[in-house]
Scaffold this motif. Sequence first.
Motif, short mmCIF file in Angstrom:
data_model
loop_
_atom_site.label_atom_id
_atom_site.label_comp_id
_atom_site.label_asym_id
_atom_site.label_seq_id
_atom_site.Cartn_x
_atom_site.Cartn_y
_atom_site.Cartn_z
N SER A 142 12.07 108.12 143.61
CA SER A 142 12.56 108.74 142.39
C SER A 142 13.37 109.98 142.77
N PRO A 143 14.55 110.16 142.16
CA PRO A 143 15.40 111.30 142.53
C PRO A 143 14.68 112.64 142.39
N ARG A 144 13.76 112.75 141.43
CA ARG A 144 13.13 114.06 141.26
C ARG A 144 12.13 114.37 142.36
N CYS A 145 11.83 113.38 143.22
CA CYS A 145 10.97 113.61 144.37
C CYS A 145 11.77 114.01 145.61
N LEU A 146 13.09 114.06 145.47
CA LEU A 146 13.93 114.46 146.61
C LEU A 146 14.50 115.85 146.37
N GLU A 147 14.27 116.72 147.37
CA GLU A 147 14.85 118.06 147.30
C GLU A 147 15.83 118.21 148.46
N LEU A 148 17.02 118.68 148.17
CA LEU A 148 18.03 118.88 149.21
C LEU A 148 18.16 120.37 149.49
N GLU A 149 18.00 120.74 150.77
CA GLU A 149 18.08 122.15 151.14
C GLU A 149 19.47 122.46 151.71
N VAL A 150 20.15 123.39 151.07
CA VAL A 150 21.45 123.81 151.58
C VAL A 150 21.40 125.31 151.81
N THR A 151 22.12 125.78 152.83
CA THR A 151 22.06 127.21 153.11
C THR A 151 23.04 127.98 152.24
N GLU A 152 22.69 129.24 152.08
CA GLU A 152 23.50 130.15 151.31
C GLU A 152 24.92 130.25 151.88
N SER A 153 25.03 130.35 153.21
CA SER A 153 26.35 130.53 153.81
C SER A 153 27.21 129.28 153.59
N LEU A 154 26.56 128.12 153.62
CA LEU A 154 27.27 126.87 153.37
C LEU A 154 27.91 126.88 151.98
N MET A 155 27.16 127.40 151.01
CA MET A 155 27.66 127.40 149.64
C MET A 155 28.77 128.42 149.45
N MET A 156 28.76 129.46 150.31
CA MET A 156 29.76 130.50 150.16
C MET A 156 31.08 130.16 150.85
N ASP A 157 31.08 129.10 151.69
CA ASP A 157 32.32 128.69 152.37
C ASP A 157 33.45 128.49 151.37
N ASP A 158 33.19 127.68 150.39
CA ASP A 158 34.15 127.46 149.31
C ASP A 158 33.34 127.28 148.04
N VAL A 159 33.18 128.37 147.32
CA VAL A 159 32.26 128.40 146.19
C VAL A 159 32.59 127.34 145.14
N GLU A 160 33.88 127.21 144.81
CA GLU A 160 34.28 126.27 143.76
C GLU A 160 33.90 124.84 144.14
N VAL A 161 34.25 124.46 145.37
CA VAL A 161 33.96 123.12 145.85
C VAL A 161 32.45 122.88 145.90
#
Length: 279
Positions: A142-161
């Motif tokens: 079930s999708p709600r049993c999956l959590e994806l961990e992404v780092t803060e710096s990864l998200m700041m590379d290109d915020v819009e994207v």
Amino acid sequence: AKEGGRNLARFYLPGMNERARERLALVDAMRVALASNQFELHYQPQIDLAAGRAIGMEALIRWRHPQHGLMRPDRFITLAEETGLIVPMGAWALRSACAQAVTWQAAGFGPLRVAVNLSARQFQDPALPAMIGAVLRETGLSPRCLELEVTESLMMDDVEVAIVMMKELKAMGVRLSIDDFGTGYSSLAYLKCFPVDVLKIDQSFVRDIEHDPDNAAMVAAIISLSHDLGMRVIAEGVETPAQRDFLARRDCDEVQGYLYSRPVPAAEFECLLQAARVA
Ligand code: C2E
Ligand code: CA
Ligand code: CA
Ligand code: CA
């Protein structure tokens, strides 16, 4: 790029320095490893402080190298990212983590959630949502049993994207968490724009919680901030009862760390689940 990498790996030029040669050899070895099942996942429990038990686990990759033994990801993840190998490696990790979660759910261990790390390279791949969708369908998790961990710096590379990608993943029903929170910068202004469910407080803040008033204040602030923004918060690197007690007093939702268990192979993790069921 994949083909280029492959060709490059065949040229051991005489002038090439030792380090470059080692890197190419390691890339070659990783390709072999991927094809011959030398990678494995270890699991570390994530404990809900209110419930007092594990409600999920983080999957952490290991390389059981025929000569070097068990290798931790810091030895090979960066190179896998640089060469793009992280894309098939990450897909393998996601697939086996989801399959394992389904196996444990079917064995009656409850609605366990599994957290999987995503690298920047995967996150920039437009095919990522389709890959995740296929894995969920094929494994039946079930999708709600999956959590994806992404780092803060990864998200700041290109915020819009990053926001577009996160929204696409959220629309599939999976959970998103920001890993290593507090180690990047300038994310506070963006935090409310990111459709994330969980903040993971970096272990560097947790480590000195008892002795460093600044770190204690930071952790308390991050917990309040998460809750004010409607997110859950998990602290990683919890090694002592004093750290756990501090976090519990401050209403941290979940904890993870050596105090409970190191990341362990699947068979060993199942023993932990079994023991908790009996207890
Ligand atoms: P991370 O996601 O921040 O994972 C937490 C790291 O802290 C893990 O190291 C874990 O074993 C370790 N740890 C857990 N509890 C404690 C504790 O109480 N004290 C201390 N000192 N350390 C603790 P590990 O397994 O070596 O992983 C290192 C990094 O490699 C991870 O950091 C993550 O960024 C990356 N990684 C691991 N597996 C994957 C994967 O499948 N895909 C990707 N892209 N990256 C991965
Ligand atoms: Ca992580
Ligand atoms: Ca982390
Ligand atoms: Ca980390």
